[in-house]
Design a protein around this motif. Structure first.
Motif, short mmCIF file in Angstrom:
data_model
loop_
_atom_site.label_atom_id
_atom_site.label_comp_id
_atom_site.label_asym_id
_atom_site.label_seq_id
_atom_site.Cartn_x
_atom_site.Cartn_y
_atom_site.Cartn_z
N THR A 131 38.91 20.25 112.99
CA THR A 131 38.39 18.95 112.50
C THR A 131 39.30 17.77 112.54
OG1 THR A 131 37.26 18.03 110.78
CG2 THR A 131 38.75 19.62 110.23
N PRO A 132 38.49 16.70 112.96
CA PRO A 132 39.53 15.46 113.08
C PRO A 132 40.00 15.20 111.57
CG PRO A 132 37.16 15.09 113.56
CD PRO A 132 37.34 16.40 113.69
N TYR A 133 40.82 14.25 111.51
CA TYR A 133 41.26 13.70 110.22
C TYR A 133 40.78 12.24 110.25
CZ TYR A 133 43.98 17.18 108.01
OH TYR A 133 44.75 18.33 107.82
N LEU A 134 40.26 11.75 109.13
CA LEU A 134 40.04 10.51 109.04
C LEU A 134 41.13 9.70 108.28
CD1 LEU A 134 36.14 10.90 107.52
CD2 LEU A 134 37.05 10.73 109.92
N GLY A 135 41.65 8.52 108.66
CA GLY A 135 42.67 7.93 108.45
C GLY A 135 42.67 7.15 107.30
N LEU A 136 41.32 6.52 106.71
CA LEU A 136 41.15 5.86 105.77
C LEU A 136 39.79 5.80 105.11
CD1 LEU A 136 42.25 3.88 103.48
CD2 LEU A 136 41.77 1.89 105.24
N VAL A 137 39.38 6.40 103.95
CA VAL A 137 37.99 6.30 103.28
C VAL A 137 38.10 5.54 102.36
CG1 VAL A 137 36.24 7.97 102.67
CG2 VAL A 137 37.69 8.70 104.68
N VAL A 138 36.94 4.87 101.94
CA VAL A 138 36.72 4.05 100.63
C VAL A 138 35.17 4.35 100.24
CG1 VAL A 138 38.17 2.29 101.42
CG2 VAL A 138 35.99 1.98 101.91
N LYS A 139 35.04 4.10 98.78
CA LYS A 139 33.52 4.13 98.44
C LYS A 139 32.85 3.09 99.27
CE LYS A 139 32.69 3.67 94.16
NZ LYS A 139 32.43 3.05 92.67
N ALA A 140 31.30 3.45 99.23
CA ALA A 140 30.36 2.78 100.19
C ALA A 140 30.54 1.33 99.37
CB ALA A 140 28.97 3.34 99.75
N ASP A 141 30.67 1.06 98.24
CA ASP A 141 30.69 -0.25 97.65
C ASP A 141 32.05 -0.98 97.67
OD1 ASP A 141 31.53 1.32 95.71
OD2 ASP A 141 29.88 0.80 94.09
N SER A 142 32.96 -0.53 98.28
CA SER A 142 34.36 -0.92 98.14
C SER A 142 34.39 -2.31 98.43
CB SER A 142 35.38 -0.06 98.73
OG SER A 142 36.61 -0.84 98.83
N ARG A 143 35.29 -3.10 97.80
CA ARG A 143 35.40 -4.45 98.31
C ARG A 143 36.34 -4.33 99.83
NH1 ARG A 143 39.00 -3.13 94.59
NH2 ARG A 143 41.42 -3.54 94.88
N PHE A 144 36.76 -3.14 100.03
CA PHE A 144 37.38 -3.16 101.63
C PHE A 144 36.40 -3.09 102.39
CE2 PHE A 144 40.84 -1.86 98.44
CZ PHE A 144 41.62 -2.94 98.35
N LYS A 145 36.37 -3.77 103.44
CA LYS A 145 35.59 -3.52 104.66
C LYS A 145 36.24 -3.09 105.99
CE LYS A 145 32.35 -5.07 101.89
NZ LYS A 145 31.39 -3.98 101.24
N THR A 146 37.30 -3.38 106.13
CA THR A 146 38.23 -3.27 107.09
C THR A 146 39.62 -2.64 106.86
OG1 THR A 146 39.20 -5.11 107.47
CG2 THR A 146 37.05 -5.02 108.40
#
Length: 329
Positions: A131-146
């Motif tokens: 299974t591949p690794y996801l390098g960065l995950v945030v909440k759907a409503d996070s202020r971070f978009k990129t």
């Protein structure tokens, strides 16, 4: 230096008994006589995760092929080293196996202090369920978009952002360390007792960021609860084509995927290991087993003992230098 409090449980098990098991005589079990009773498949994590799911899929499939039931037994804790201790304390006749989340297990064994065994005390049966690794995950409503949004704030306010993991030395932990290294930022590490509690913390707003395996995050992605901002490997994922990879960012990919390895004691007769490996190889053609693993976000590939051992060595070669600069407290 490592400070895995939970791992002390593993070290507290009778070292003398384990040492005796490691030094004991090799059993005379022949492949033609194997198996003669039910087989136990140990897992170092609680029920419900990728390792447990993989063990249950393999157990059902291999049990039919071998003509004996394969019972999954969960021995959680200490980054799977408790389960490793239990395997090496069992009779080395092939009737006890261990399914490990490989990167977590290699990390635990090569960085632990005072552990009663080393990786060379095991033989590989096979490797599977990548299974591949996801390098960065945030909440759907996070202020971070990129990714750049995260890096900019982390550099402007060093140590202000928090990253949840499934514990020190886990694949999720190394995802954080790789991000810190490549982005050149300081992030507060918040360890939890497993991936489930860490996800709960992210969704509840207790931590800002996470990473980890695609298999772990797939249900949350499908439910629209989280967003992925980065793929840890060199290539984008077919399921997430719009998400940049480490290579897209000009970063150095490492520990690109999680995978499962099936182990036995090194004293297990080669003929028995070969029989188990041949049974494990049925994953290549068992459509039912393949579907269960794919539905859980894992790819049901098969690696021979030699191939899996080579992959494990590559993981070890990446983890050891990374551990020297990691936040291991």
């Amino acid at each position: 230096m490592l400070n895995f409090n939970a791992r002390r449980l593993a070290l507290a098990l009778p070292v003398a008994a384990l040492s005796a098991a490691l030094l004991g005589a090799v059993p005379a079990t022949a492949a033609g006589e194997f198996p003669t009773k039910r087989i136990t498949m140990l897992v170092g994590y609680p029920p419900g995760g990728t390792a447990d799911r993989t063990a249950r899929v393999l157990g059902e499939m291999m049990g039919k092929d071998l003509g004996q039931p394969v019972i999954v037994e969960n021995k959680s804790g200490a980054s799977q080293t408790i389960a490793g201790t239990a395997l090496l304390a069992a009779e080395p006749d092939g009737h006890t196996m261990l399914v490990v989340a490989e990167i977590d297990f290699v990390s635990a064994v090569v960085t632990a202090k005072g552990l009663a065994y080393k990786l060379s005390d095991f033989k590989t049966v096979c490797g599977t369920a990548t299974t591949p690794y996801l390098g960065l995950v945030v909440k759907a409503d996070s202020r971070f978009k990129t990714v750049d949004d995260v890096v900019a704030e982390a550099k402007a306010k060093p140590g202000s952002l928090s990253w949840g993991t499934a514990g020190l030395g886990t694949g999720h932990f190394w995802t954080m360390e790789l991000f810190r290294r490549e982005a050149g930022v300081e992030i507060l590490h918040v360890p939890y007792q497993g991936g489930g509690p860490a996800i709960t913390a992210l969704l509840g707003g207790q931590v800002d960021l996470m990473g980890g395996s695609y298999a772990l995050w797939r249900p949350q992605l499908q439910a629209g609860k989280v967003r992925v901002l980065l793929i840890q490997g060199p290539n984008r994922l077919a399921d997430l084509p719009g998400i940049p990879s480490y290579k897209d960012k000009g970063w150095l990919p490492a520990l690109k995927q999680g995978w499962m390895r099936v182990l036995v004691s090194k004293r297990t007769p080669d003929a028995v290991v070969e029989r188990l490996s041949k049974s494990c190889e049925l994953i290549k053609t068992d459509a039912h087993a393949q579907k269960i693993l794919r539905d859980g976000g894992a790819e049901p590939l098969f690696f021979s003992a030699a191939e899996a051992t080579k992959l494990a060595q590559e993981d070890e070669n990446e983890i050891i230098p990374l551990a020297k600069t990691a936040q291991m407290q």
